[in-house]
Scaffold this motif. Structure first.
Motif, PDB file in Angstrom:
ATOM      1  N   ALA A 101      -8.731  -2.448  -3.366  1.00  0.00           N
ATOM      2  CA  ALA A 101      -9.125  -2.389  -1.957  1.00  0.00           C
ATOM      3  C   ALA A 101      -8.891  -0.999  -1.390  1.00  0.00           C
ATOM      4  O   ALA A 101      -9.713  -0.466  -0.629  1.00  0.00           O
ATOM      5  N   ALA A 102      -7.761  -0.389  -1.753  1.00  0.00           N
ATOM      6  CA  ALA A 102      -7.435   0.950  -1.248  1.00  0.00           C
ATOM      7  C   ALA A 102      -8.437   1.988  -1.741  1.00  0.00           C
ATOM      8  O   ALA A 102      -8.930   2.820  -0.961  1.00  0.00           O
ATOM      9  N   ILE A 103      -8.756   1.949  -3.029  1.00  0.00           N
ATOM     10  CA  ILE A 103      -9.680   2.929  -3.601  1.00  0.00           C
ATOM     11  C   ILE A 103     -11.083   2.768  -3.017  1.00  0.00           C
ATOM     12  O   ILE A 103     -11.803   3.747  -2.791  1.00  0.00           O
ATOM     13  N   LYS A 104     -11.484   1.542  -2.742  1.00  0.00           N
ATOM     14  CA  LYS A 104     -12.799   1.304  -2.143  1.00  0.00           C
ATOM     15  C   LYS A 104     -12.913   1.927  -0.750  1.00  0.00           C
ATOM     16  O   LYS A 104     -13.996   2.316  -0.318  1.00  0.00           O
ATOM     17  N   ASN A 105     -11.794   1.990  -0.033  1.00  0.00           N
ATOM     18  CA  ASN A 105     -11.842   2.387   1.371  1.00  0.00           C
ATOM     19  C   ASN A 105     -11.432   3.819   1.662  1.00  0.00           C
ATOM     20  O   ASN A 105     -11.862   4.377   2.667  1.00  0.00           O
ATOM     21  N   THR A 178      -5.726   5.695   4.572  1.00  0.00           N
ATOM     22  CA  THR A 178      -5.736   4.279   4.227  1.00  0.00           C
ATOM     23  C   THR A 178      -4.307   3.799   4.013  1.00  0.00           C
ATOM     24  O   THR A 178      -3.498   4.505   3.407  1.00  0.00           O
ATOM     25  N   VAL A 179      -4.005   2.622   4.515  1.00  0.00           N
ATOM     26  CA  VAL A 179      -2.702   1.998   4.293  1.00  0.00           C
ATOM     27  C   VAL A 179      -2.929   0.676   3.574  1.00  0.00           C
ATOM     28  O   VAL A 179      -3.724  -0.156   4.028  1.00  0.00           O
ATOM     29  N   ILE A 180      -2.251   0.502   2.452  1.00  0.00           N
ATOM     30  CA  ILE A 180      -2.294  -0.783   1.778  1.00  0.00           C
ATOM     31  C   ILE A 180      -0.995  -1.532   2.080  1.00  0.00           C
ATOM     32  O   ILE A 180       0.095  -0.976   1.937  1.00  0.00           O
ATOM     33  N   GLU A 194      -0.958  -1.139  12.837  1.00  0.00           N
ATOM     34  CA  GLU A 194      -2.142  -0.385  13.268  1.00  0.00           C
ATOM     35  C   GLU A 194      -1.849   0.443  14.520  1.00  0.00           C
ATOM     36  O   GLU A 194      -2.412   1.532  14.701  1.00  0.00           O
ATOM     37  N   GLU A 195      -0.967  -0.054  15.380  1.00  0.00           N
ATOM     38  CA  GLU A 195      -0.568   0.723  16.551  1.00  0.00           C
ATOM     39  C   GLU A 195       0.065   2.048  16.133  1.00  0.00           C
ATOM     40  O   GLU A 195      -0.184   3.085  16.754  1.00  0.00           O
ATOM     41  N   VAL A 196       0.881   2.001  15.098  1.00  0.00           N
ATOM     42  CA  VAL A 196       1.612   3.191  14.667  1.00  0.00           C
ATOM     43  C   VAL A 196       0.702   4.191  13.959  1.00  0.00           C
ATOM     44  O   VAL A 196       0.724   5.383  14.261  1.00  0.00           O
ATOM     45  N   VAL A 197      -0.109   3.721  13.012  1.00  0.00           N
ATOM     46  CA  VAL A 197      -0.887   4.659  12.196  1.00  0.00           C
ATOM     47  C   VAL A 197      -2.147   5.145  12.905  1.00  0.00           C
ATOM     48  O   VAL A 197      -2.701   6.192  12.552  1.00  0.00           O
ATOM     49  N   VAL A 203      -6.219  -0.080   7.598  1.00  0.00           N
ATOM     50  CA  VAL A 203      -5.081  -0.863   7.113  1.00  0.00           C
ATOM     51  C   VAL A 203      -5.613  -2.089   6.373  1.00  0.00           C
ATOM     52  O   VAL A 203      -6.376  -2.879   6.927  1.00  0.00           O
ATOM     53  N   LEU A 204      -5.209  -2.231   5.115  1.00  0.00           N
ATOM     54  CA  LEU A 204      -5.754  -3.269   4.241  1.00  0.00           C
ATOM     55  C   LEU A 204      -4.657  -4.136   3.645  1.00  0.00           C
ATOM     56  O   LEU A 204      -3.548  -3.670   3.407  1.00  0.00           O
ATOM     57  N   SER A 205      -4.982  -5.382   3.373  1.00  0.00           N
ATOM     58  CA  SER A 205      -4.107  -6.225   2.569  1.00  0.00           C
ATOM     59  C   SER A 205      -4.818  -6.530   1.261  1.00  0.00           C
ATOM     60  O   SER A 205      -6.013  -6.273   1.115  1.00  0.00           O
ATOM     61  N   SER A 206      -4.088  -7.096   0.313  1.00  0.00           N
ATOM     62  CA  SER A 206      -4.682  -7.447  -0.978  1.00  0.00           C
ATOM     63  C   SER A 206      -5.340  -8.817  -0.952  1.00  0.00           C
ATOM     64  O   SER A 206      -5.966  -9.229  -1.928  1.00  0.00           O
ATOM     65  N   ALA A 207      -5.212  -9.535   0.168  1.00  0.00           N
ATOM     66  CA  ALA A 207      -5.612 -10.945   0.208  1.00  0.00           C
ATOM     67  C   ALA A 207      -7.090 -11.158  -0.096  1.00  0.00           C
ATOM     68  O   ALA A 207      -7.460 -12.036  -0.888  1.00  0.00           O
TER      69      ALA A 207
END
Length: 266
Positions: A101-105, A178-180, A194-197, A203-207
């Motif tokens: 997911a991280a590499i895609k984004n 990107t944040v995983i 998301e407020e912080v970054v 911001v992604l999860s692996s779900a």
């Protein structure tokens, strides 16, 4: 095939993965174990995490699951390969889907990984991301206060925002687009993260990627379900706390939650 999909986690965090599986595969039945009595796994020794993970996996094996998802990054890092060798059904983790997911984004090939101490120390995400893109720079950050915040059910309280902002201070001087979320508990805190970054960072999860893997594997094996599912949840700790969080996060009115005892003989 109407056998259930097994999902295991150190606590309630894996519900974020279960939710995505339910969305993508609404006919599938899920049996979920959250080891809430022994959570968090992040600070624990690797051999202990491996032992606990095997206990949960074998408990679900006896319930006749057709696929197992290790919905805990720390457990995935230490136990995935050994479980894949042992089990006759497919076993997948959440680290490789998260890396994908991280590499895609990522556009700049700069990825921050927020995870437990155990996952960060394992180097699992650096290895997984490097296998997909050798040019991507990874900024790992352990966030030890996040899992207890979620497990306590205080993630909606006024203190939650402050805890997340404090925990992410080390990212201030880092560069990433990107944040995983390298712990399945963290999507429950995603709006604070998301407020912080900032809005310029994804911001992604692996779900989502994990659920796609589940769908693909079951389709290849001709084991996709067609019925109306009756999910079952098991917790090693407080059933009322688990039930409250599960119903809140999954938006289910009636959630069947039972206490389960795991021992070394499991």
């Amino acid at each position: 095939m109407e056998a259930p999909i097994g999902v295991i986690d150190s606590g309630v965090g894996g519900l974020t993965v279960a939710k995505e599986i339910m969305r993508l595969l609404p006919n599938e039945k899920i049996y979920y174990i959250g080891d809430t009595a022994r959570c968090p796994y992040g600070p624990r020794p690797r051999h202990e995490v491996r032992n606990f993970t095997w206990q949960m996996a074998k408990a679900l094996e006896r319930k006749g699951i057709k696929l197992l998802v290790i919905a805990c990054n720390t457990a995935t890092a230490v136990a995935l390969h050994s479980l894949q060798k042992y089990f006759s059904v497919p076993v997948i983790g959440v680290v490789n889907p998260g890396a994908r997911a991280a590499i895609k984004n990522t556009k700049r090939h700069e990825v921050a990984v927020l995870a437990t101490r155990g996952t960060v120390e394992s180097g699992a995400y650096e290895e997984a991301i490097a296998s997909l893109s050798s040019s991507t720079h990874v900024v790992p950050l352990a966030c030890p206060t996040f899992v207890p915040l979620v497990e306590s059910g205080e993630y909606k309280s006024s203190v939650a925002r402050g805890i997340v902002h404090e925990g992410l201070k080390p990212l201030r001087d880092e560069s990433f687009d990107t944040v995983i979320l390298g712990c399945t508990h963290y999507p429950i805190l995603q709006h604070y993260i998301e407020e912080v970054v900032g809005e310029h960072v994804t911001v992604l999860s692996s779900a989502e990627e994990t659920a796609k893997d589940v769908q693909e594997i079951l389709a290849q094996r001709g084991e996709l379900a067609i019925g109306t599912p009756q999910h079952k949840f098991f917790a090693t700790g407080s059933v009322p706390i688990f039930k409250d969080i599960a119903e809140d996060w999954l938006k289910l009115e009636q959630t069947e939650v039972a206490r389960i005892k795991l021992t070394s003989s499991d």
